[in-house]
Motif scaffolding. Structure first.
Motif, PDB file in Angstrom:
ATOM      1  N   PRO A 153       0.853  -1.155   0.051  1.00  0.00           N
ATOM      2  CA  PRO A 153       0.189  -0.048   0.112  1.00  0.00           C
ATOM      3  C   PRO A 153       0.839   1.228   0.090  1.00  0.00           C
ATOM      4  N   LEU A 154       2.106   1.088   0.264  1.00  0.00           N
ATOM      5  CA  LEU A 154       2.865   2.391   0.178  1.00  0.00           C
ATOM      6  C   LEU A 154       3.287   3.166  -0.902  1.00  0.00           C
ATOM      7  N   ARG A 155       3.200   2.422  -1.973  1.00  0.00           N
ATOM      8  CA  ARG A 155       3.291   3.498  -3.198  1.00  0.00           C
ATOM      9  C   ARG A 155       4.593   4.178  -3.192  1.00  0.00           C
ATOM     10  N   CYS A 156       5.900   3.774  -3.020  1.00  0.00           N
ATOM     11  CA  CYS A 156       7.185   4.856  -2.646  1.00  0.00           C
ATOM     12  C   CYS A 156       7.232   5.357  -3.869  1.00  0.00           C
ATOM     13  N   TYR A 209       9.990   5.862  -5.337  1.00  0.00           N
ATOM     14  CA  TYR A 209      11.165   5.643  -5.907  1.00  0.00           C
ATOM     15  C   TYR A 209      10.887   3.746  -6.142  1.00  0.00           C
ATOM     16  N   CYS A 210       9.601   3.220  -5.901  1.00  0.00           N
ATOM     17  CA  CYS A 210       9.555   2.058  -6.087  1.00  0.00           C
ATOM     18  C   CYS A 210       9.774   1.415  -7.397  1.00  0.00           C
ATOM     19  N   HIS A 211      11.005   0.490  -7.607  1.00  0.00           N
ATOM     20  CA  HIS A 211      11.009  -0.068  -8.832  1.00  0.00           C
ATOM     21  C   HIS A 211      10.371  -1.140  -9.240  1.00  0.00           C
ATOM     22  N   SER A 242      10.047 -11.325  -0.015  1.00  0.00           N
ATOM     23  CA  SER A 242      10.141  -9.981  -0.314  1.00  0.00           C
ATOM     24  C   SER A 242       8.886  -9.510  -0.910  1.00  0.00           C
ATOM     25  N   GLY A 243       8.983  -8.445  -1.768  1.00  0.00           N
ATOM     26  CA  GLY A 243       7.665  -8.087  -2.254  1.00  0.00           C
ATOM     27  C   GLY A 243       7.788  -6.705  -3.320  1.00  0.00           C
ATOM     28  N   GLY A 244       6.586  -6.088  -3.332  1.00  0.00           N
ATOM     29  CA  GLY A 244       5.782  -5.976  -2.410  1.00  0.00           C
ATOM     30  C   GLY A 244       5.892  -5.912  -0.873  1.00  0.00           C
ATOM     31  N   GLU A 245       4.836  -5.831  -0.024  1.00  0.00           N
ATOM     32  CA  GLU A 245       4.989  -5.965   1.436  1.00  0.00           C
ATOM     33  C   GLU A 245       4.525  -7.335   1.715  1.00  0.00           C
ATOM     34  N   THR A 254      11.152  -6.505   4.555  1.00  0.00           N
ATOM     35  CA  THR A 254       9.735  -5.670   4.806  1.00  0.00           C
ATOM     36  C   THR A 254      10.012  -4.002   5.162  1.00  0.00           C
ATOM     37  N   SER A 255       8.873  -3.358   4.833  1.00  0.00           N
ATOM     38  CA  SER A 255       8.645  -2.070   5.418  1.00  0.00           C
ATOM     39  C   SER A 255       8.089  -1.852   6.611  1.00  0.00           C
ATOM     40  N   GLY A 256       7.738  -3.005   7.403  1.00  0.00           N
ATOM     41  CA  GLY A 256       6.983  -2.823   8.506  1.00  0.00           C
ATOM     42  C   GLY A 256       5.728  -2.573   8.396  1.00  0.00           C
TER      43      GLY A 256
HETATM   44  S1  SF4 Z   1       7.206  -2.608  -2.724  1.00  0.00           S
HETATM   45 FE1  SF4 Z   1       8.861  -1.570  -1.397  1.00  0.00          FE
HETATM   46  S2  SF4 Z   1       9.581   0.220  -2.707  1.00  0.00           S
HETATM   47 FE2  SF4 Z   1       7.545  -0.784  -3.505  1.00  0.00          FE
HETATM   48  S3  SF4 Z   1       6.065   0.606  -2.538  1.00  0.00           S
HETATM   49 FE3  SF4 Z   1       5.928  -1.146  -1.350  1.00  0.00          FE
HETATM   50  S4  SF4 Z   1       7.510  -0.444   0.054  1.00  0.00           S
HETATM   51 FE4  SF4 Z   1       7.909   0.890  -1.487  1.00  0.00          FE
END
Ligand code: SF4
Length: 497
Positions: free
Chosen positions: A29-32, A34-36, A74-77, A103-105
């Protein structure tokens, strides 16, 4: 129960220790900015797998995992698919796999108690260091959720190590001040952090955004300079090691404030006694004619590298004085590992206490290099040494040193992470065999990586990896497999209490 798996990497080398099979799970859900991997953000899609199928897949790659490798989610989350993740981890742990979660917690806390006790390494993403920056970089007001995750790791049963990771975007967090903030932010988990990694922002994923028709929020931002990112990574690790040491010192002082004062007095007496004893060679108070007599009773043995000097259970018939060379003293633990206690060299002796109290050898002595060893029989010991105060004191001092050493070892094994154990080992070796040179303190090793690991309570692969990291951080240089040059003693000292 099934999980949505975006893709599988069978021989990953960067998502945790060693070689790993990496399952990239759907949903984030974070939509960072820089998400590659924006294609992993959707909650559903990809391949549907059961935990049993996950196990079936990784079984094929087990031979490649070695001592450190294993399986990474990994992911995603990955925490978003809590139920599937918990079931998969439990099955994998039951089968003896090393596990890692990237994870991003940001998941469903209901599943944390079922997930976290089964994770060996947490790759923990630190996105930003305050609420506003977090919301700006992601698209959610999730900083408090993130902090709650950090603070609840212990209570949810997490017992593993943490690799902290931070993606550095130029102009956002590329300064020493931000590195200090990063270290401060992770304070609740300091005790479990093994390393801090700075990942330089890159633009390799931009094309995916074009393909998916999603606007790219960091349009025009240049990739992060890798050299600068490495400098700041070194800085962050230094600040972290120093902060952790200061914290541990403060905790130790607080815990032992009263007994420490008493101990300080007796420490003083002991060290005064030690400094007197150190000046006395074992033979010092024997009469000249006795020394000549003894020469008839002792033998000088040439022991080749790898040969055993004594083994567990050997009767107390001889003591050994190392005249030249190095010997390791160790035991084989129940799980088949070698645990080295001491490395002895010129002038050291072993077995005096066994002769005095007539108990068999409990450890194994093996030559690390070709050695010349003076073998003193019990008969000679009883006749010439038993009543010698110098010898008795020397035996006492050696025993005292061994107790201290063992205490330190227990503390090191129980309370240190891999960085601390490796730094502690290097410092010990520096004291023992280090030679000052213009390049730094040179350690000519007689031990293999495996033996170095056994000495420090780490696996061979871990010590090799740690030495590689220390080299990258500029603390040491590795010249072949047998020479280490310590270039930044202070940095190593900052890891150790
Ligand atoms: S997968 Fe990682 S970089 Fe991509 S949006 Fe989620 S937390 Fe952010």
């Amino acid at each position: 129960m099934r999980g949505f798996v975006h893709s599988i990497e069978t021989m990953g080398l960067v998502d945790g220790p060693g070689t790993r099979t990496v399952f990239f799970l759907q949903g984030c859900p974070l939509r960072c900015a820089y998400c590659h991997n924006p294609d992993t953000q959707k909650r559903m899609g990809g391949e549907e797998l059961t935990p049993e199928q996950v196990l079936h897949i990784v079984e094929r790659y087990r031979p490649y995992y070695g001592e450190e490798g294993g399986v990474t989610f990994s992911g995603g989350e990955p925490l978003l698919q809590g139920e599937f993740l918990a079931a998969s981890l439990q099955i994998l742990k039951r089968e003896g796999y090393n596990t890692c979660v990237d994870t991003s917690g940001y998941g469903d806390p209901r599943y944390y108690p079922a997930i976290l006790p089964h994770v060996d390494t947490l790759l923990l993403d630190v996105k930003a260091f305050d609420s506003a920056a977090f919301a700006q970089l992601t698209t959610v007001n999730g900083f408090d959720t993130y902090l709650a995750f950090l603070n609840s790791l212990e209570e949810n049963g997490f017992q593993g190590q943490i690799w902290v990771r931070h993606v550095m975007v130029p102009g956002l967090t590329d300064s020493e001040e931000f590195m200090r903030q990063l270290v401060e932010l992770i304070r609740p988990i300091w005790a479990r952090v093994d390393r801090i990694e700075i990942l330089p922002y890159h633009t390799a994923g931009v094309k995916k955004y074009e393909r998916l028709g999603i606007p790219y929020r960091l349009e025009g931002v240049e990739p992060m300079d890798k050299g600068r990112a490495k400098e700041l990574e070194i800085y962050a690790n230094k600040v972290f090691a120093e902060s952790l040491r200061a914290q541990r010192q403060a905790q130790a002082e607080q815990k032992q404030e009263q007994p420490r004062r008493e101990a300080a007095a007796s420490e003083l007496e002991k060290s005064a006694l030690l400094s007197v004893l150190r000046g006395l060679p074992l033979f010092a108070d024997l009469a000249e004619e006795d020394v000549e007599d003894i020469l008839k009773l002792v033998t000088l043995a040439d022991i080749k590298e790898g040969e055993y000097v004594f083994k567990t259970g050997d009767p107390p018939e001889f003591m050994y004085l190392i005249y030249q060379g190095q010997m390791k003293i160790f035991i084989n633990t129940l799980d088949g590992e070698e645990q080295i206690f001491y490395i002895y060299r010129d002038g050291d002796f072993v077995g005096g206490l066994n002769l005095l109290v007539e108990t068999p050898y409990r450890y194994i002595g093996q030559a690390l290099t070709d050695c010349k060893v003076v073998v003193i029989s019990k008969a000679a010991f009883d006749k010439y040494f038993y009543d010698s105060p110098v010898v008795l004191r020397s035996v006492l001092v050696k025993s005292f040193e061994r107790i201290r050493w063992a205490e330190e070892l227990i503390q090191r094994l129980a309370t240190s992470n891999a960085s601390m154990k490796t730094a502690g080992l290097l410092l010990k070796l520096a004291k023992r065999i280090g030679v000052e040179t213009a390049e730094g303190i040179r350690l000519e090793l007689s031990m293999s990586r495996e033996e170095l690991g056994n000495f420090s309570g780490l696996r061979r692969e871990t010590i090799t990896r740690k030495l590689g990291e220390f080299k990258e951080l500029g603390y040491i240089d590795l010249l072949g497999s047998k020479v280490i040059v310590i270039k930044d003693l202070e940095a190593l000292e900052s890891y150790v209490l």
